[in-house]
Motif scaffolding. Structure first.
Motif, PDB file in Angstrom:
ATOM      1  N   LEU A 108      -3.402  -5.912   4.541  1.00 29.89           N
ATOM      2  CA  LEU A 108      -3.947  -4.973   3.574  1.00 29.89           C
ATOM      3  C   LEU A 108      -5.385  -4.611   3.893  1.00 29.89           C
ATOM      4  O   LEU A 108      -5.789  -3.452   3.798  1.00 29.89           O
ATOM      5  CB  LEU A 108      -3.867  -5.576   2.165  1.00 29.89           C
ATOM      6  CG  LEU A 108      -4.332  -4.686   1.006  1.00 29.89           C
ATOM      7  CD1 LEU A 108      -3.497  -3.419   0.942  1.00 29.89           C
ATOM      8  CD2 LEU A 108      -4.258  -5.449  -0.309  1.00 29.89           C
ATOM      9  N   ARG A 109      -6.160  -5.621   4.291  1.00 32.20           N
ATOM     10  CA  ARG A 109      -7.550  -5.369   4.683  1.00 32.20           C
ATOM     11  C   ARG A 109      -7.894  -6.242   5.884  1.00 32.20           C
ATOM     12  O   ARG A 109      -7.917  -7.467   5.779  1.00 32.20           O
ATOM     13  CB  ARG A 109      -8.511  -5.690   3.536  1.00 32.20           C
ATOM     14  CG  ARG A 109      -9.973  -5.486   3.915  1.00 32.20           C
ATOM     15  CD  ARG A 109     -10.918  -6.034   2.861  1.00 32.20           C
ATOM     16  NE  ARG A 109     -12.293  -5.957   3.284  1.00 32.20           N
ATOM     17  CZ  ARG A 109     -12.911  -6.850   4.049  1.00 32.20           C
ATOM     18  NH1 ARG A 109     -12.237  -7.931   4.451  1.00 32.20           N
ATOM     19  NH2 ARG A 109     -14.163  -6.710   4.410  1.00 32.20           N
ATOM     20  N   ALA A 110      -8.114  -5.623   7.003  1.00 28.19           N
ATOM     21  CA  ALA A 110      -8.461  -6.370   8.219  1.00 28.19           C
ATOM     22  C   ALA A 110      -9.918  -6.822   8.154  1.00 28.19           C
ATOM     23  O   ALA A 110     -10.777  -6.128   7.618  1.00 28.19           O
ATOM     24  CB  ALA A 110      -8.254  -5.491   9.448  1.00 28.19           C
ATOM     25  N   THR A 111     -10.188  -8.001   8.690  1.00 28.13           N
ATOM     26  CA  THR A 111     -11.565  -8.482   8.754  1.00 28.13           C
ATOM     27  C   THR A 111     -12.347  -7.656   9.769  1.00 28.13           C
ATOM     28  O   THR A 111     -11.784  -6.961  10.603  1.00 28.13           O
ATOM     29  CB  THR A 111     -11.598  -9.959   9.161  1.00 28.13           C
ATOM     30  OG1 THR A 111     -10.932 -10.103  10.432  1.00 28.13           O
ATOM     31  CG2 THR A 111     -10.914 -10.836   8.130  1.00 28.13           C
ATOM     32  N   ALA A 112     -13.658  -7.751   9.690  1.00 26.31           N
ATOM     33  CA  ALA A 112     -14.513  -6.931  10.558  1.00 26.31           C
ATOM     34  C   ALA A 112     -14.266  -7.215  12.032  1.00 26.31           C
ATOM     35  O   ALA A 112     -14.272  -6.301  12.859  1.00 26.31           O
ATOM     36  CB  ALA A 112     -15.982  -7.171  10.210  1.00 26.31           C
ATOM     37  N   GLU A 113     -14.022  -8.490  12.379  1.00 28.28           N
ATOM     38  CA  GLU A 113     -13.826  -8.826  13.793  1.00 28.28           C
ATOM     39  C   GLU A 113     -12.508  -8.289  14.330  1.00 28.28           C
ATOM     40  O   GLU A 113     -12.359  -8.114  15.551  1.00 28.28           O
ATOM     41  CB  GLU A 113     -13.910 -10.339  14.015  1.00 28.28           C
ATOM     42  CG  GLU A 113     -12.865 -11.165  13.298  1.00 28.28           C
ATOM     43  CD  GLU A 113     -13.302 -11.618  11.925  1.00 28.28           C
ATOM     44  OE1 GLU A 113     -12.713 -12.586  11.408  1.00 28.28           O
ATOM     45  OE2 GLU A 113     -14.237 -10.995  11.366  1.00 28.28           O
ATOM     46  N   MET A 126      -9.206   5.843   2.905  1.00 27.89           N
ATOM     47  CA  MET A 126      -8.159   6.833   3.141  1.00 27.89           C
ATOM     48  C   MET A 126      -7.408   6.558   4.437  1.00 27.89           C
ATOM     49  O   MET A 126      -6.196   6.746   4.517  1.00 27.89           O
ATOM     50  CB  MET A 126      -8.768   8.244   3.142  1.00 27.89           C
ATOM     51  CG  MET A 126      -9.241   8.680   1.764  1.00 27.89           C
ATOM     52  SD  MET A 126      -9.558  10.461   1.611  1.00 27.89           S
ATOM     53  CE  MET A 126     -11.003  10.634   2.647  1.00 27.89           C
ATOM     54  N   ALA A 127      -8.138   6.096   5.458  1.00 27.08           N
ATOM     55  CA  ALA A 127      -7.475   5.770   6.720  1.00 27.08           C
ATOM     56  C   ALA A 127      -6.552   4.570   6.553  1.00 27.08           C
ATOM     57  O   ALA A 127      -5.435   4.548   7.083  1.00 27.08           O
ATOM     58  CB  ALA A 127      -8.519   5.489   7.795  1.00 27.08           C
ATOM     59  N   ARG A 128      -7.000   3.569   5.789  1.00 24.57           N
ATOM     60  CA  ARG A 128      -6.213   2.355   5.598  1.00 24.57           C
ATOM     61  C   ARG A 128      -4.950   2.625   4.797  1.00 24.57           C
ATOM     62  O   ARG A 128      -3.897   2.037   5.056  1.00 24.57           O
ATOM     63  CB  ARG A 128      -7.084   1.300   4.900  1.00 24.57           C
ATOM     64  CG  ARG A 128      -6.491  -0.091   4.880  1.00 24.57           C
ATOM     65  CD  ARG A 128      -7.518  -1.122   4.448  1.00 24.57           C
ATOM     66  NE  ARG A 128      -7.872  -1.011   3.060  1.00 24.57           N
ATOM     67  CZ  ARG A 128      -9.106  -0.881   2.599  1.00 24.57           C
ATOM     68  NH1 ARG A 128     -10.114  -0.798   3.451  1.00 24.57           N
ATOM     69  NH2 ARG A 128      -9.359  -0.803   1.312  1.00 24.57           N
ATOM     70  N   ASN A 129      -5.050   3.529   3.819  1.00 26.22           N
ATOM     71  CA  ASN A 129      -3.906   3.832   2.966  1.00 26.22           C
ATOM     72  C   ASN A 129      -3.180   5.113   3.368  1.00 26.22           C
ATOM     73  O   ASN A 129      -2.277   5.551   2.671  1.00 26.22           O
ATOM     74  CB  ASN A 129      -4.366   3.946   1.511  1.00 26.22           C
ATOM     75  CG  ASN A 129      -4.819   2.625   0.930  1.00 26.22           C
ATOM     76  OD1 ASN A 129      -4.014   1.788   0.562  1.00 26.22           O
ATOM     77  ND2 ASN A 129      -6.121   2.422   0.870  1.00 26.22           N
ATOM     78  N   ARG A 130      -3.617   5.701   4.508  1.00 27.86           N
ATOM     79  CA  ARG A 130      -2.992   6.917   5.040  1.00 27.86           C
ATOM     80  C   ARG A 130      -2.943   8.021   3.989  1.00 27.86           C
ATOM     81  O   ARG A 130      -1.915   8.677   3.778  1.00 27.86           O
ATOM     82  CB  ARG A 130      -1.586   6.605   5.553  1.00 27.86           C
ATOM     83  CG  ARG A 130      -1.585   5.569   6.674  1.00 27.86           C
ATOM     84  CD  ARG A 130      -0.183   5.196   7.096  1.00 27.86           C
ATOM     85  NE  ARG A 130      -0.207   4.145   8.109  1.00 27.86           N
ATOM     86  CZ  ARG A 130       0.883   3.560   8.607  1.00 27.86           C
ATOM     87  NH1 ARG A 130       2.077   3.928   8.182  1.00 27.86           N
ATOM     88  NH2 ARG A 130       0.779   2.617   9.514  1.00 27.86           N
ATOM     89  N   LEU A 131      -4.068   8.232   3.330  1.00 22.38           N
ATOM     90  CA  LEU A 131      -4.169   9.261   2.305  1.00 22.38           C
ATOM     91  C   LEU A 131      -4.652  10.565   2.921  1.00 22.38           C
ATOM     92  O   LEU A 131      -5.443  10.566   3.868  1.00 22.38           O
ATOM     93  CB  LEU A 131      -5.129   8.825   1.193  1.00 22.38           C
ATOM     94  CG  LEU A 131      -4.770   7.531   0.452  1.00 22.38           C
ATOM     95  CD1 LEU A 131      -5.833   7.199  -0.570  1.00 22.38           C
ATOM     96  CD2 LEU A 131      -3.417   7.655  -0.223  1.00 22.38           C
ATOM     97  N   GLN A 173      -3.918  11.746  -5.207  1.00 15.03           N
ATOM     98  CA  GLN A 173      -2.834  11.598  -4.238  1.00 15.03           C
ATOM     99  C   GLN A 173      -1.477  11.498  -4.933  1.00 15.03           C
ATOM    100  O   GLN A 173      -0.503  12.118  -4.514  1.00 15.03           O
ATOM    101  CB  GLN A 173      -3.072  10.344  -3.392  1.00 15.03           C
ATOM    102  CG  GLN A 173      -1.947   9.983  -2.444  1.00 15.03           C
ATOM    103  CD  GLN A 173      -1.854  10.910  -1.245  1.00 15.03           C
ATOM    104  OE1 GLN A 173      -2.798  11.639  -0.949  1.00 15.03           O
ATOM    105  NE2 GLN A 173      -0.735  10.898  -0.543  1.00 15.03           N
ATOM    106  N   PHE A 174      -1.424  10.732  -6.011  1.00 15.49           N
ATOM    107  CA  PHE A 174      -0.139  10.448  -6.644  1.00 15.49           C
ATOM    108  C   PHE A 174       0.210  11.389  -7.802  1.00 15.49           C
ATOM    109  O   PHE A 174       1.379  11.610  -8.090  1.00 15.49           O
ATOM    110  CB  PHE A 174      -0.102   9.003  -7.135  1.00 15.49           C
ATOM    111  CG  PHE A 174      -0.270   8.000  -6.035  1.00 15.49           C
ATOM    112  CD1 PHE A 174       0.537   8.047  -4.908  1.00 15.49           C
ATOM    113  CD2 PHE A 174      -1.246   7.020  -6.115  1.00 15.49           C
ATOM    114  CE1 PHE A 174       0.381   7.121  -3.879  1.00 15.49           C
ATOM    115  CE2 PHE A 174      -1.399   6.088  -5.088  1.00 15.49           C
ATOM    116  CZ  PHE A 174      -0.594   6.145  -3.968  1.00 15.49           C
TER     117      PHE A 174
END
Length: 398
Positions: free
Chosen positions: A33-38, A274-279, A333-334
């Protein structure tokens, strides 16, 4: 046959490995869901390490110069073969002081108001320095000393007694053993006796385990240090002892008041969302300016208030703005169109900031009918829809 077994093994491995353990950082980012910075910026870290010619303290992945570049981005004078984006927006000297502190024997304490980016800066520092930002202890009223030092696997202790194998190291102890950075979030939320468990760790650089016979200590390897964060609004909850304060260098993170810098932060974080959720939602620049101006006016009104009942409970931080915009984008979006509407942003702002009823409702009503209404008459444009959207939202929460 041997080849097919290897292929099968690779498939099984990829399905069970944690994010970042595989070959492609892009695949790892897509699986969480959320990638770490590294993980998210793995390519940047690897590239900077490949061109880094500066001296590196201890076992650091990057030199202090490159750590700063990773966090603040590459400028036009830097001769890199690829862009290095800015990830934290603040004064250069604050980042430099934080980096220098982590190369010393003293811990780093990032202190500031809620939403000023303390945790994000701590994560970026850990990612750049040791490519691991996950050695984290979250401070709460229920945090215990075991979560800072170690605990025991009860079943293994019953079966074989207290041994190294039955020991459960804390994230801080794990960081010590690897020579990496440990993070302690919201240090002042912990009770004083729990806070003081850090004193010996920061001073002696080892954790004693009296339950063991023989090998009774875990010593920190070169490169270990602690990054702690503290909310300046929590002062007086559990103040740090003088002994613990002496073992930290304090870096105060101010609230962002520069509109240009704040716009950069909000844009960076919203684009990431938006990139993470493909919005696929368009945020008009003029509408973003309306949001920034509204928060600026709310802060001025809060500063002029003479009592807590005359100001909103919210900290009115940049993080609050990001939350408002995130909520509005998801709603669009929804339940809306492909373009963000001023009415939606206003409704999201009221829904996010109005927490106390009736106090916050009264404060927001007064602000809306004086400040926002005046902007709508003078500037028109997006302000007209923003005004109406806020009125509608306030009529619901009355």
């Amino acid at each position: 046959m041997a080849q097919s077994k290897k292929t099968s093994a690779r498939k099984n491995k990829s399905s069970t490995e944690p994010a970042g353990a595989g070959d492609g950082a892009g695949e790892a980012v897509a699986e969480v869901l959320r990638a770490t910075a590294e993980v998210k910026f793995a390519d940047e870290i690897d590239y900077l390490a490949s061109v880094d010619q500066g001296p590196r303290p201890f076992s650091w992945r990057l030199s202090p110069q490159m750590v700063r570049t990773f966090i603040l981005g590459a400028g036009p004078r830097d001769s890199f073969d690829r862009p290095i984006e800015q990830k934290w927006f603040g004064h250069t000297t604050l980042v430099e002081k934080a980096i220098v502190t982590l190369a010393s024997d003293r811990g780093l304490l990032l202190i500031g108001d809620p939403g000023t980016g303390k945790s994000w800066l701590a994560e970026l520092l850990a990612a750049a320095i040791c490519k691991n930002s996950t050695h984290v202890v979250q401070g709460t009223a229920g945090t215990t000393e075991d979560q800072i030092k170690y605990s025991w696997n009860v079943a293994m202790v019953i079966a074989a007694g207290q041994t190294r194998d039955s020991l459960i190291p804390s994230p801080i102890m794990t960081a010590m053993g690897k020579g990496e950075l440990g993070r302690f979030e919201e240090l002042t939320r912990c009770t004083s006796d729990v806070q003081d468990a850090l004193i010996s760790i920061l001073s002696e650089k080892y954790i004693s385990i009296p339950e063991l016979s023989g090998d009774t200590a875990v010593f920190a390897k070169p490169g270990f240090n602690v990054i702690a964060t503290a909310n300046s609004r929590d002062r007086g909850v559990n103040d740090l002892s003088s002994a613990l304060k002496r073992r930290f260098n304090f870096v105060h993170i101010p609230v962002v008041t520069n509109k240009r810098a704040e716009k950069q932060i909000v844009t960076f974080r919203v684009n990431d969302l938006m990139a993470r959720n493909r919005l696929q939602v368009t945020v008009p620049p003029s509408l973003l300016d309306v949001l920034l101006e509204t928060f600026s006016d709310l802060r001025k009104a809060s500063g002029a208030a003479t009592s807590d009942d005359q100001r909103l409970e919210s900290a009115l931080s940049t993080a609050e703005q990001i939350g408002v915009l995130e909520d509005a984008i998801l709603h669009s979006q929804f339940f809306g169109t492909a373009e963000l509407a001023a009415e939606t942003v206003a409704q999201s702002l009221v829904g996010t900031l109005v927490r106390r009823i009736p106090e916050d409702v009264s404060v927001m009503n007064k602000f809306w009918h004086s400040v926002v209404e005046k902007h709508a008459k003078d500037k028109k444009g997006e302000w007209a829809g923003f005004l109406e959207g806020g009125k509608q939202a306030l009529s619901v929460v009355k």
